[in-house]
Motif scaffolding. Structure first.
Motif, PDB file in Angstrom:
ATOM      1  N   GLY A 144       0.826  -1.208   0.000  1.00 18.88           N
ATOM      2  CA  GLY A 144       0.000   0.000   0.000  1.00 18.88           C
ATOM      3  C   GLY A 144       0.859   1.257   0.000  1.00 18.88           C
ATOM      4  N   THR A 175      -4.122  -0.779  -5.150  1.00 15.86           N
ATOM      5  CA  THR A 175      -4.206  -1.347  -3.806  1.00 15.86           C
ATOM      6  C   THR A 175      -5.102  -2.583  -3.782  1.00 15.86           C
ATOM      7  N   CYS A 182      -4.135  -6.400  -2.909  1.00 16.34           N
ATOM      8  CA  CYS A 182      -4.889  -7.135  -1.884  1.00 16.34           C
ATOM      9  C   CYS A 182      -5.317  -8.504  -2.398  1.00 16.34           C
TER      10      CYS A 182
END
Length: 259
Positions: free
Chosen positions: A73, A209, A213
């Protein structure tokens, strides 16, 4: 007549604001889809994927996931900032330079993919295993030097230390450090910078992001089984096609279109 004149003056402002909002939304969606697709084809079977997969088999999965995602991130945000900083240059230049870079990345990935053997990912998997083993040995030596009062060793720790164990543990730091260093200068970082220079930066940040993930979560949950079954060759070839598709789209999308 005054009412007509007033309505004629107000109406265009309303229409322009609606068009501007639609354009902004479309730009965000386009950037989000571009970022998430590029990250997925870049990260599946990549070094950071293997790091998360192997560490999740040895340590607490939540701790590994938290450390890896914090690193990814942070790296995504830094990359978007780097890319956004180039927007001081006229958009027409950054747009076509980024398009050329996508074409170069795409051709390079296709060449690499076609030259790869079907079990190409095993070498990188073994390299990551050796690197993590080395870090484990360093961690064990640190424990012995620190004695029983070490945070990870259990006995002698206080209640506040146990409460924050998963967030201050060497495993968390190791997952963060290994992932951050592996990602620095990686293809996914470079493509995030390039995307942020030509697309909506918020869409790129969110899409990048989310993509990280998905890949990291898959690695943590599936572990070694997924890492061994993923064909790095196939993913690389698909990635090359995706990159070339973004470069090819520049022939039909104007640099001033807003996305």
């Amino acid at each position: 007549f005054l009412q007509q004149k007033g309505s004629s003056l107000v109406a265009p402002v309303h229409i322009v604001s609606e068009e501007s909002a639609d354009k902004t939304n479309l730009g965000f969606i386009h950037a989000f889809v571009a970022a998430i697709s590029v990250i997925i084809v870049s990260e599946l079977g990549d070094k950071t994927f293997f790091i998360a997969a192997i560490m999740a088999m040895r340590y607490n999965r939540l701790t590994v996931l938290a450390g890896a995602m914090l690193a990814l991130g942070l790296m995504t945000c830094l990359s978007v900032l780097f890319g956004y900083a180039t927007t001081v240059i006229p958009r027409v230049y950054t747009y076509y330079v980024s398009t050329a870079l996508f074409a170069i990345f795409g051709i390079r990935m296709l060449r690499e993919g076609l030259k790869m053997s079907p079990d190409e990912g095993q070498e990188e998997l073994e390299e990551v295993q050796a690197e993590i083993k080395k870090k484990d040995e360093e961690l064990q030596r640190t424990k012995l030097l620190n004695g029983p009062g070490d945070v990870e060793s259990g006995p002698g720790t206080t209640i506040p230390q146990k409460k924050w164990l998963h967030f201050i543990s060497p495993i968390f730091v190791q997952a963060f450090t290994l992932t951050f260093l592996a990602e620095w200068g990686d293809r996914s970082q470079l493509t995030t910078i390039v995307l942020a220079a030509r697309e909506d930066p918020y869409g790129v940040a969110v899409g990048g992001t989310v993509g990280h993930c998905l890949c990291t979560g898959l690695a943590v949950i599936g572990g070694r089984m997924i890492a061994q079954k993923i064909s790095v060759r196939t993913v690389t070839i698909i990635g090359g096609i995706v990159f070339l598709a973004f470069a090819f789209s520049a022939l039909f999308i104007s640099p001033d279109s807003g996305f």
